[in-house]
Design a protein around this motif. Structure first.
Motif, short mmCIF file in Angstrom:
data_model
loop_
_atom_site.label_atom_id
_atom_site.label_comp_id
_atom_site.label_asym_id
_atom_site.label_seq_id
_atom_site.Cartn_x
_atom_site.Cartn_y
_atom_site.Cartn_z
N SER A 254 0.85 -1.18 0.00
CA SER A 254 0.00 0.00 0.00
C SER A 254 0.89 1.23 0.00
N ALA A 255 0.29 2.39 0.17
CA ALA A 255 1.04 3.64 0.22
C ALA A 255 0.38 4.56 1.22
N ASP A 260 6.08 4.76 7.11
CA ASP A 260 5.98 3.58 7.96
C ASP A 260 4.58 3.36 8.53
N LYS A 261 3.61 4.03 7.92
CA LYS A 261 2.23 3.87 8.37
C LYS A 261 1.36 3.57 7.15
N SER A 262 1.78 2.56 6.38
CA SER A 262 1.06 2.18 5.15
C SER A 262 0.41 0.82 5.37
N LEU A 263 -0.73 0.80 6.04
CA LEU A 263 -1.39 -0.46 6.36
C LEU A 263 -2.23 -0.99 5.20
N GLY A 264 -3.06 -0.12 4.59
CA GLY A 264 -3.86 -0.54 3.45
C GLY A 264 -4.83 -1.66 3.76
N HIS A 427 -5.23 4.78 0.54
CA HIS A 427 -3.82 5.17 0.65
C HIS A 427 -3.58 6.20 1.75
N SER A 428 -4.30 6.00 2.84
CA SER A 428 -4.13 6.83 4.03
C SER A 428 -3.73 5.93 5.19
N HIS A 429 -3.01 6.51 6.17
CA HIS A 429 -2.64 5.73 7.35
C HIS A 429 -3.87 5.34 8.16
N LEU A 430 -5.03 5.93 7.83
CA LEU A 430 -6.27 5.61 8.55
C LEU A 430 -6.99 4.40 7.96
N ASP A 431 -6.48 3.83 6.86
CA ASP A 431 -7.05 2.60 6.31
C ASP A 431 -6.50 1.44 7.13
N ASN A 432 -7.02 1.30 8.35
CA ASN A 432 -6.51 0.30 9.28
C ASN A 432 -7.54 -0.80 9.51
N ILE A 433 -7.27 -1.65 10.46
CA ILE A 433 -8.12 -2.84 10.66
C ILE A 433 -9.56 -2.48 11.00
N SER A 434 -9.77 -1.31 11.60
CA SER A 434 -11.14 -0.90 11.94
C SER A 434 -11.94 -0.49 10.71
N ASN A 435 -11.27 -0.39 9.56
CA ASN A 435 -11.93 0.05 8.33
C ASN A 435 -12.52 -1.10 7.53
N PRO A 513 2.84 -4.30 11.66
CA PRO A 513 3.06 -4.51 10.23
C PRO A 513 3.06 -3.18 9.48
N ASN A 514 3.68 -3.18 8.31
CA ASN A 514 3.69 -2.00 7.44
C ASN A 514 3.79 -2.52 6.02
N HIS A 515 3.00 -1.98 5.11
CA HIS A 515 2.95 -2.54 3.76
C HIS A 515 3.46 -1.58 2.69
N TYR A 516 4.35 -0.69 3.11
CA TYR A 516 5.11 0.12 2.15
C TYR A 516 6.03 -0.81 1.38
N VAL A 517 6.21 -0.58 0.09
CA VAL A 517 6.94 -1.53 -0.75
C VAL A 517 8.41 -1.67 -0.34
N GLY A 518 9.04 -0.59 0.13
CA GLY A 518 10.46 -0.66 0.47
C GLY A 518 11.34 -0.46 -0.74
N VAL A 519 12.60 -0.84 -0.61
CA VAL A 519 13.58 -0.65 -1.68
C VAL A 519 14.30 -1.96 -1.97
N ILE A 520 14.83 -2.07 -3.18
CA ILE A 520 15.67 -3.21 -3.56
C ILE A 520 17.07 -2.94 -3.04
N LEU A 521 17.58 -3.82 -2.17
CA LEU A 521 18.84 -3.57 -1.49
C LEU A 521 20.06 -4.16 -2.21
N ASP A 522 19.84 -5.10 -3.11
CA ASP A 522 20.98 -5.74 -3.76
C ASP A 522 20.52 -6.25 -5.12
N GLU A 523 21.37 -6.97 -5.81
CA GLU A 523 21.04 -7.48 -7.14
C GLU A 523 19.79 -8.36 -7.08
#
Length: 674
Positions: A254-255, A260-264, A427-435, A513-523
């Motif tokens: 999600s975004a 660090d607050k991307s629950l989706g 795509h808001s940090h408020l899209d949490n389990i209560s949603n 948990p956090n569902h931000y995609v993150g980054v590719i760290l290596d090959e």
């Protein structure tokens, strides 16, 4: 010097602390002073992202920390000086609107501190920082002005040359008190000031776009690892792989405005949980080898950032790489995507909408199968309707990637809405389990599982008892919701720990948990080093490999002896260091821009290629490197300058002040950082 000594002493402490000046009389050491003056809380930053044309997100404007007094935002008031503005969740939209419309106001913004609060007072209005048509530039149809997300503000896609933090719930009260004290203070020398440390490496190096920062190694590409699995396993060594494939799709990322607050929860994790529960339900069905079509499940990551996962998957299919060994693009008969389904429950009825791509025999067959599955669940009050024909096309979804590649692709997207998003916190940090509602997720999972079984059986005469035996496990759905959407238990839940040892990437002490995609760290690799794969992807790989597997010929074989059987993979290797060998076709697929190539330790931007029609619209998203992100707040009190205390032989002038430090220690983001 005394103040500098104390600041440096706590610069690398990743916590937020509160002073208690009344305890100074009992101080005999620096640790005593630390213990008396500070208390711990947390927060979440908005960070700097880059693309080929510039930047979005937040950062200090230069190379230094920013210091400014804390003031509470009031829409009718002007700012007389550079200020750290405390904003409630209700005011975020009007605040950022004013920034864009009032240059004088914007020029005095030194930093922004957003109050937490899982509920906003005007909940009926909602809050979505994404656009009204998310990722419209990738749409296979020309209706960019259509509003799938009517409340979308688009604020997350702008660039802000000041730091922005979301406070944790515990820290919000502390900052409110600080702002109130500043409002009531009558003495100019008594003020609470915020010190922001949100300096990004791309700002320091002057690399202001993705291509230059990749060359300068001041950023990394957004991306991660998608996971696919087949049920039953595919015999990749067989020359006869002619079964048509039904590809069932969901997304795991999600975004949010705050990294660090991307629950989706609804978008897209409700669909992911439904897919996992459908796989589990089908894994208990006998005779899967006799199905006339092959079931394949894939969970993409990077979809919120230009459909990175689905685009890379189709690109790897073109290359026939190891990551997709056993699959053939020409055999994909139907794509069924499980989108947002968590809000489908309303007044005792679970209602879903089937969004279709064009008209084809395979699409009609799928709609008929959905109807038949619905009829088999009459006692459960489930309604499936075809989406409004006046819609311009399918909603934002991974299916768009398939249609851009081949406009004749047959596909259906299952959603909890018809013409506009039902999720008011997209795509808001408020899209949490209560949603979301677990009943809707369970209903969608059972509906999908029965539909897939009908389709894979070739629509032959199925007994009603065979269909009614296929049901999603309610307990599993609720457990997955707790694992993937809640801090308690979060990724420390027993289900996750049964397969992996979670690294808790928000902070070492957190299981949120956090569902931000993150980054590719290596090959990138189809067999990546586990430390370069995030917790959720590793859990999904193990879960799907286990649920879609058949026992190894040597059922007692542990992975240390090698999974030598054809199709053998090792599950649960992280939990006991041994693992178990099973037969399963489950693989990682790297998810990153098709316009990037990793060569000799460096990322290179490539021109668009004809294999990926979306490539010409690809912004090539990267995230700036950063070391420590922090927010500190100091309150200088009167009559504090004449207090002398001897600490370990050092005479220090003690300022009785409030010191707040909000920092993020992201394990996956500190690897390979300067």
């Amino acid at each position: 010097m005394a103040t500098m000594f104390l600041c440096l002493l706590f610069l690398f402490n990743f916590h937020l602390r509160l002073s208690f000046s009344g305890q100074l009389d009992s101080m005999e050491s620096v640790p005593d002073l630390q213990k008396a003056m500070y208390k711990v809380i947390d927060g979440y930053p908005c960070v700097r992202l880059l693309n080929l044309s510039g930047v979005i997100g937040c950062s200090n404007p230069g190379r230094e920390m920013v210091v400014a007094p804390i003031v509470r935002f009031k829409i009718e008031n002007a700012l007389s000086q550079s200020s750290a503005v405390l904003v409630s969740m209700d005011e975020v939209q009007s605040f950022f609107t004013r920034i864009w419309n009032d240059s004088s106001f914007a020029s005095n913004i030194a930093g922004v501190i957003v109050e937490s609060g899982t509920e906003i007072r005007n909940e009926s209005k909602g809050f979505s920082p994404d656009r009204k048509f998310p990722q419209a530039e990738f749409s296979p149809y020309q209706s960019a002005n259509y509003e799938w997300n009517p409340i979308g503000s688009g604020v997350m896609w702008n660039a802000y040359n000041f730091p922005v933090f979301l406070l944790s719930e515990n820290s919000t009260l502390t900052l409110q008190e600080a702002a109130t004290k500043n409002e009531e203070s009558k003495k100019a020398y008594t003020v609470d000031v915020a010190e922001f440390d949100l300096v990004m490496q791309t700002t320091k190096a002057g690399t202001g776009d993705s291509e230059s920062c990749l060359k300068g190694r001041t950023c990394l590409p957004l991306g991660g690892y998608s996971v696919w699995s087949s049920l039953p396993p595919i015999n990749v060594s067989s020359s006869d792989q002619s079964k048509p494939v039904i590809l069932t799709v969901a997304s795991m990322d999600s975004a949010s405005f705050f990294r660090d607050k991307s629950l989706g929860a609804d978008s897209p994790i409700s669909g992911l949980i439904s897919l996992l529960a459908a796989v589990d339900a089908l894994s208990h069905v006998d005779g899967l080898d006799d199905l006339t079509k092959q079931l394949v499940f894939i969970v993409f990551t990077g979809e919120a950032w230009g459909y990175l996962g689905s685009r890379r998957f189709l690109y790897e299919l073109d290359l026939q790489s190891d990551a997709v060994s056993g699959l053939n693009n020409s055999l994909i008969d139907m794509v069924m995507e499980i989108g947002s389904v968590g809000k489908g429950f309303n007044q005792g009825v679970n209602k879903f909408y089937a969004h279709t791509a064009g008209v084809s025999s395979a699409t009609n067959e799928t709609l008929n199968a959905l109807k038949r599955a619905q009829d088999s669940m009459k006692s459960e009050d489930i309604i499936i309707s075809q989406a409004n024909v006046s819609n311009p096309g399918i909603p934002p979804s991974s299916l768009m990637t398939f249609l851009s590649k081949n406009s004749l692709t047959s596909g259906v997207v299952l959603e909890d809405f018809d013409s506009v998003f039902s999720n008011k916190f997209y795509h808001s940090h408020l899209d949490n389990i209560s949603n979301i509602n677990s009943s809707a997720v369970v209903a969608a999972a059972s509906l999908v599982a029965r539909t897939l079984y009908i389709l894979a059986s070739g629509n032959k005469n199925l007994s009603s008892s065979a269909l009614t035996a296929i049901n999603a496990n309610v307990s599993l759905v609720e457990e997955l919701m707790g694992c993937l959407l809640d801090c308690n238990p979060g990724l420390s839940c027993e289900l996750v720990k049964n397969y992996i040892s979670p690294r808790n990437y928000i902070s070492p002490s957190s299981s949120c948990p956090n569902h931000y995609v993150g980054v590719i760290l290596d090959e990138p690799s189809s067999t990546p080093y586990p430390d370069y794969v995030d917790d959720v992807s590793r859990f999904l790989w193990n879960f799907l490999a286990d649920r879609t597997s058949i026992p190894s010929e040597n059922a007692s074989s542990v992975c240390s002896q090698g999974c030598s059987n054809r199709g053998g993979v090792c599950v649960r290797a992280e939990t006991d260091g041994k693992g178990v060998c099973v037969i399963s076709t489950t693989r990682y697929v790297p998810a990153y821009s098709t316009r990037l190539k990793y060569e000799s330790g460096t990322w290179i931007v490539l021109p668009p290629n004809s294999s990926d029609p979306m490539g010409k619209s690809d912004p090539v998203w990267t995230e700036s490197n950063w070391n420590v992100i922090g927010l500190r707040v100091y309150t200088v009190q009167e009559a504090a300058y004449d207090r002398l205390v001897l600490l370990g032989g050092i005479t220090v002038t003690v300022l009785a002040y409030l010191a707040i430090v909000i920092t993020r220690s992201i394990i996956t983001r500190t690897l390979k950082r300067d």
